[in-house]
Design an enzyme around this catalytic site. Sequence first.
Site, PDB file in Angstrom:
ATOM      1  CG  LEU A  45      -2.200  -0.761   1.212  1.00  0.00           C
ATOM      2  CD1 LEU A  45      -2.883  -0.677   2.581  1.00  0.00           C
ATOM      3  CD2 LEU A  45      -3.137  -0.255   0.124  1.00  0.00           C
ATOM      4  CG  ASP A  46       0.934   4.091  -3.237  1.00  0.00           C
ATOM      5  OD1 ASP A  46       1.865   3.312  -3.508  1.00  0.00           O
ATOM      6  OD2 ASP A  46       0.165   4.557  -4.105  1.00  0.00           O
ATOM      7  N   PRO A  47       2.348   4.852   0.960  1.00  0.00           N
ATOM      8  CG  PRO A  47       4.529   5.656   1.259  1.00  0.00           C
ATOM      9  CD  PRO A  47       3.605   5.085   0.214  1.00  0.00           C
ATOM     10  CB  ALA A  49      -2.952   3.876   0.550  1.00  0.00           C
TER      11      ALA A  49
END
Length: 303
Positions: A45-47, A49
């Site tokens: 997961l992107d930071p 998100a």
Amino acid sequence: MARKKGRDISGWLVVDKPAGMTSTAVVNKVRWALGAKKAGHAGTLDPAATGILPIAVGEATKTVPYVTDSLKCYRFAVRLGVQTNTDDAEGEVIATSEIRPTDQEIEQALDAFRGEIMQVPPQFSAVKVDGERAYALARAGEDLELAARPLWVESLTMTARPDADTVELEMVCGKGGYVRSVARDLGRALGCLGHVLWLRREWTGPFDAEDAVTIETIEDLARTPELDDHLLPLEAGLADLPELRTTAEGAVRLRNGNPGMVLASDVEWGDEAWASWQGRPIAVGVYKSGELHPTRVFNLPDA
């Protein structure tokens, strides 16, 4: 060779990741809190998100591919009229538009993003280009031409339109999907540009919010039996595969990496499945003529 320090503990800890934390940082936090030898996540997961990030511990790391290959559900908002260099709210604005589509125009545009689609990853992504991560090259100022990749989109629906500048969506998709690319490409298709405003993963494979613990809980319960109680069993990561029960002799053979006899079931020749003995997972493999031919063997301590 020095042995890794830590406990021989196996299972899944499902984390509700907060914004601002990398997936790798979550893995490190879980490994420390459980005192585990090894851990890994099932799908970055992107930071920025939030949402469901399953962490595999110990022998459960061997089941990670079966979770990452599963369907996943995302809820997200697209900010219309603004394009950024990262395709999310963290980046620099590189273009704007005064155009604002109607709800009907958005609904019609979503048709092109369902089913088997081709998707170009964001410039700021972890895909490799000549051995280097795309985001590193993008930060250095390079304009990358990334190849399009196939993505299965099971569903994509508009769930809300809070205002003219914002549309909220829910997407269920397969492995390798970039929500930021969907926002970027939808904005282009509508002629108005767009980027992800916020993003949350609701579930991934067999894991959802009911299974999840927060980072605060992990920190509060670190190195205690109470945190162990939140672990799901290794086989939770195999929910999409059929279970086959083996015999005592078959269990011994499977543990040694050899084909082992499994009891009759409705699986077909060549199907992937996992075998258990007395309720404990033994191996994952391919079913052939009454036997499971193992591809991954679980080395779990005796109960």
